[in-house]
Each structure stands twice: as C-alpha cells, then as structure tokens.
Design an enzyme around this catalytic site. Structure first.
Site, PDB file in Angstrom:
ATOM      1  N   GLU A  47       0.853  -1.202   0.000  1.00  0.00           N
ATOM      2  CA  GLU A  47       0.000   0.000   0.000  1.00  0.00           C
ATOM      3  C   GLU A  47       0.889   1.253   0.000  1.00  0.00           C
ATOM      4  O   GLU A  47       1.926   1.270   0.660  1.00  0.00           O
ATOM      5  CB  GLU A  47      -0.846  -0.021   1.285  1.00  0.00           C
ATOM      6  CG  GLU A  47      -1.678   1.208   1.532  1.00  0.00           C
ATOM      7  CD  GLU A  47      -2.296   1.238   2.955  1.00  0.00           C
ATOM      8  OE1 GLU A  47      -1.663   0.724   3.909  1.00  0.00           O
ATOM      9  OE2 GLU A  47      -3.413   1.771   3.087  1.00  0.00           O
ATOM     10  N   ASN A 107      -6.817   6.364  -1.886  1.00  0.00           N
ATOM     11  CA  ASN A 107      -5.741   5.417  -1.587  1.00  0.00           C
ATOM     12  C   ASN A 107      -5.972   4.244  -2.555  1.00  0.00           C
ATOM     13  O   ASN A 107      -6.922   3.479  -2.380  1.00  0.00           O
ATOM     14  CB  ASN A 107      -5.851   4.987  -0.112  1.00  0.00           C
ATOM     15  CG  ASN A 107      -4.721   4.099   0.325  1.00  0.00           C
ATOM     16  OD1 ASN A 107      -4.024   3.521  -0.500  1.00  0.00           O
ATOM     17  ND2 ASN A 107      -4.560   3.957   1.633  1.00  0.00           N
ATOM     18  N   LYS A 124      -9.314   2.235  -2.068  1.00  0.00           N
ATOM     19  CA  LYS A 124      -9.556   1.700  -0.719  1.00  0.00           C
ATOM     20  C   LYS A 124     -10.888   2.177  -0.133  1.00  0.00           C
ATOM     21  O   LYS A 124     -11.171   3.383  -0.126  1.00  0.00           O
ATOM     22  CB  LYS A 124      -8.400   2.106   0.196  1.00  0.00           C
ATOM     23  CG  LYS A 124      -8.444   1.513   1.590  1.00  0.00           C
ATOM     24  CD  LYS A 124      -7.170   1.891   2.342  1.00  0.00           C
ATOM     25  CE  LYS A 124      -7.101   1.294   3.728  1.00  0.00           C
ATOM     26  NZ  LYS A 124      -5.855   1.678   4.408  1.00  0.00           N
ATOM     27  N   GLU A 143      -6.100   8.712   7.666  1.00  0.00           N
ATOM     28  CA  GLU A 143      -6.615   8.318   6.337  1.00  0.00           C
ATOM     29  C   GLU A 143      -7.983   8.936   6.068  1.00  0.00           C
ATOM     30  O   GLU A 143      -8.291   9.270   4.928  1.00  0.00           O
ATOM     31  CB  GLU A 143      -6.680   6.799   6.224  1.00  0.00           C
ATOM     32  CG  GLU A 143      -5.306   6.164   6.108  1.00  0.00           C
ATOM     33  CD  GLU A 143      -5.387   4.757   5.594  1.00  0.00           C
ATOM     34  OE1 GLU A 143      -5.903   4.546   4.490  1.00  0.00           O
ATOM     35  OE2 GLU A 143      -4.930   3.862   6.324  1.00  0.00           O
ATOM     36  N   CYS A 169      -4.947  -2.977   2.711  1.00  0.00           N
ATOM     37  CA  CYS A 169      -4.681  -2.920   4.159  1.00  0.00           C
ATOM     38  C   CYS A 169      -5.889  -3.176   5.045  1.00  0.00           C
ATOM     39  O   CYS A 169      -6.271  -4.313   5.253  1.00  0.00           O
ATOM     40  CB  CYS A 169      -4.000  -1.607   4.524  1.00  0.00           C
ATOM     41  SG  CYS A 169      -3.274  -1.705   6.178  1.00  0.00           S
ATOM     42  N   ASN A 194       0.202  -1.168   5.380  1.00  0.00           N
ATOM     43  CA  ASN A 194       1.099  -0.428   6.290  1.00  0.00           C
ATOM     44  C   ASN A 194       0.428  -0.528   7.649  1.00  0.00           C
ATOM     45  O   ASN A 194      -0.591   0.142   7.889  1.00  0.00           O
ATOM     46  CB  ASN A 194       1.155   1.068   5.935  1.00  0.00           C
ATOM     47  CG  ASN A 194       1.979   1.385   4.704  1.00  0.00           C
ATOM     48  OD1 ASN A 194       3.150   1.758   4.780  1.00  0.00           O
ATOM     49  ND2 ASN A 194       1.355   1.264   3.544  1.00  0.00           N
TER      50      ASN A 194
HETATM   51  N1  CDV Z   1      -3.028   1.329   6.535  1.00  0.00           N
HETATM   52  C1  CDV Z   1      -3.968   0.738   7.282  1.00  0.00           C
HETATM   53  O1  CDV Z   1      -5.116   0.558   6.843  1.00  0.00           O
HETATM   54  N2  CDV Z   1      -3.617   0.353   8.550  1.00  0.00           N
HETATM   55  C2  CDV Z   1      -4.529  -0.215   9.492  1.00  0.00           C
HETATM   56  C3  CDV Z   1      -4.146   0.110  10.910  1.00  0.00           C
HETATM   57  C4  CDV Z   1      -4.268   1.567  11.212  1.00  0.00           C
HETATM   58  C5  CDV Z   1      -5.029  -0.630  11.886  1.00  0.00           C
HETATM   59  C6  CDV Z   1      -4.597  -1.731   9.359  1.00  0.00           C
HETATM   60  O2  CDV Z   1      -5.720  -2.259   9.351  1.00  0.00           O
HETATM   61  O3  CDV Z   1      -3.569  -2.404   9.319  1.00  0.00           O
END
Ligand code: CDV
Length: 309
Positions: A47, A107, A124, A143, A169, A194
């Site tokens: 990501e 994103n 996203k 975000e 993510c 991430n």
């Molecule tokens: N980049 C993300 O979406 N990170 C989230 C953290 C903040 C919980 C994740 O679900 O990994």
C-alpha cells in the site's frame, strides 16, 4: 493449460520522508528483477508504496499534502517500473496515493499486466483512523482526513492467467471485502498494507498485531476459496514501527510463504489456481449454500444495535 501463477510478494522496508520517488522506484525495480529471476508472473508491492506513510502526520498546507500524491500513473518517476516490467514480461500491482484530474484523493492500487498495461484499479474503501487532529497520539492515522472512500467497489479481473482481485490494508480485516470478490469467483487477492504495531486507542492489542494480520488473511482465503497475497511496507519509518509478516496464503487457509525480516524481502510461491476449485465447489459453494435473504442486515445497517433492535 497450466494454471500455475508464480507470484512474488515484494515486501518493502521503511521509506523515510527524505527518500525520493526515484530512490524508491530503483528499489522496486531491483525486486522486480529478482522476481523475474525466479520466473514470477506477477509481483505484488505494498500500500502507498512510493512515499513514507504520510497519514501519520497532520498537515494543512494543500501543496505539502498533494506532494505525496500521484497525478498520473505511470508518471516520469514511475515509468522505469513500467518499462522494466514490459522488458521482463512480468505483471505487478502497486499501491499509491491518487489525485484525480477532478481533484479527488484516493488510496489506490492498480493491476498491471505483462505488457505493462493497467488492467484493473481499486480505491480503498475501509479507511481506518480519524479525520480530525489528535495530537495526543504518539502518531496519528489520518486516512479519513486525506482520502475519500473508494468508489469502485471490489473488482475482479481476468488477468495474468486467473481471476485477480485487490484490496488495501484495513480492508483485510473485514469479511465483506473478501466476499464481494468471492462472489465474482476471485482466485487470487493482492493486498498491500502499512500496519503500525502500536494502536493508540487500544494499546492492549499491540502484542497481537502479527496474529490478527495472519488470522484475517487466512480466514478470508479459506472462506472464499482463494489465494491471498499480503505484502507489507514495514520496519521503523519516521520513528513508527510497522509490522512485516508478508504472507502468501493458499485457499486451504495455510500460509505457504512468509517474510522473515522487516526490510526489502521477496517471497515467491508457485500458486495453483485450481486449488481454489474444491473449496468453491464444496463447503463454499455459494450458489448451493448461501442464504442472502437472511443477510439483509449486513447491507441495510452500518453500526451495531442491541438485541432489541
Ligand atoms: N493502513 C492501514 O489501513 N492500517 C490499518 C491500521 C491503522 C489498523 C490496518 O488495518 O492495518
């Protein structure tokens, strides 16, 4: 005809704010060459691969914010990646911050075929964190401040020899993300993340970060009879530790390859897409066993209510 897709999960170590896109792309090209030497059909990058994970900072200056976004893909700076992919005949997926010509911020991830043509795009949907300035946190997760909720749902594309889907993510923690693709017969989900180890609103979860990462990807793979390729950007980025654990998960729910470091590291697996078939035809034969009439609450209601409704 072989239904083997050899996939490379290109985990990336930290990218600091001072690192230029040129430097990052050079690292990615290096990993792509390594993947090609292992006869990969496809390389999966994380990501927001091209910059440091900027949502950890509150920023108000539009120019400062937009410097983290890509106005075009490929651009002058990312062209070397596309050119190398075409030369090697290898596909890839890439996450980046997208600024559209209309000024919208997403994103985003793209799927690129072996001729370096973008064949799929995902924006996203599950944006974690908060929208307002919360300086009490060790680091922020903005975000909801920097991105709009994605407007493309979860697509599945006939590409690279199979039915390919993408999520980003936080999506991996939500069964709906997998199921929307499962209902389009997805065979391989490409996913970058991430994930800071520390969760400021719930620090008691910190020790479980890797476990939860595995738990959701393994469940999503099994319950939808699909491969899942989860790829981290990780290590200590601007003082914030992010977990590694990039994994290639089979439709059996088993992890068949996993990164050991928190740095640039390629893991490779030969994935037989036909391994999805027995799951899709038996336990998770959706047509035979799903009862969507009884699932109405899932799409009609957002938050939880009490037992009395
Ligand atoms: N980049 C993300 O979406 N990170 C989230 C953290 C903040 C919980 C994740 O679900 O990994």
């Amino acid at each position: 005809m072989s239904r083997i897709v050899t996939v490379g999960a290109a985990q990336m170590g930290p990218i600091q704010r001072a690192h230029s896109r040129r430097e990052v792309v050079a690292r990615m090209v290096e990993m792509m060459r390594e993947a090609a030497s292992h006869r990969c059909d496809l390389v999966v990058f994380p990501e927001l691969t091209l910059t440091t994970f900027f949502p950890r900072w509150w920023m108000e200056d539009r120019n400062e914010i937009d410097a983290f976004f890509e106005r075009e893909m490929p651009s002058n700076e990312t062209a070397p990646l596309f050119n190398e992919a075409a030369r090697l005949g290898i596909g890839f997926s890439l996450g980046y911050a997208e600024l559209t010509p209309e000024g919208r911020h997403f994103n985003t991830a793209v799927l690129v075929d072996k001729s370096a043509r973008i064949v799929g795009k995902y924006r996203k949907i599950h944006l974690p964190g908060h929208a307002g300035h919360e300086p009490w946190r060790a680091f922020q997760h903005l975000e909801k401040h920097y991105f709009e909720v994605g407007d493309l749902s979860w697509g599945v594309w006939n590409a690279l020899g199979g039915h390919m889907g993408m999520m980003i993510c936080n999506d991996r923690r939500w069964p709906e993300s997998y199921r929307v693709m499962g209902l389009q017969s997805v065979e391989m989900i490409l996913l970058g993340y991430n994930t800071p180890r520390h969760n400021p609103p719930a620090p008691d979860h910190d020790r479980l970060s890797e476990f939860h990462n595995q738990l959701v990807m393994q469940a999503g793979a099994y319950q939808n009879g699909t491969w899942v390729v989860g790829v981290a950007k990780c290590g200590v980025e601007e003082g914030c530790e992010m977990i590694g654990g990039s994994s290639i998960v089979a439709p059996t729910g088993e992890v068949i390859g996993q990164a050991l470091t928190q740095d640039d590291e390629l893991i490779v697996a030969r994935c037989d897409l036909d391994l999805t078939k027995s799951y899709k035809a038996s336990t998770f034969n959706f047509d035979m066993h799903r009862q969507p009439d009884q699932y109405r609450r899932i799409v009609e209601q957002r938050g939880a209510v009490g037992p009395e409704g």
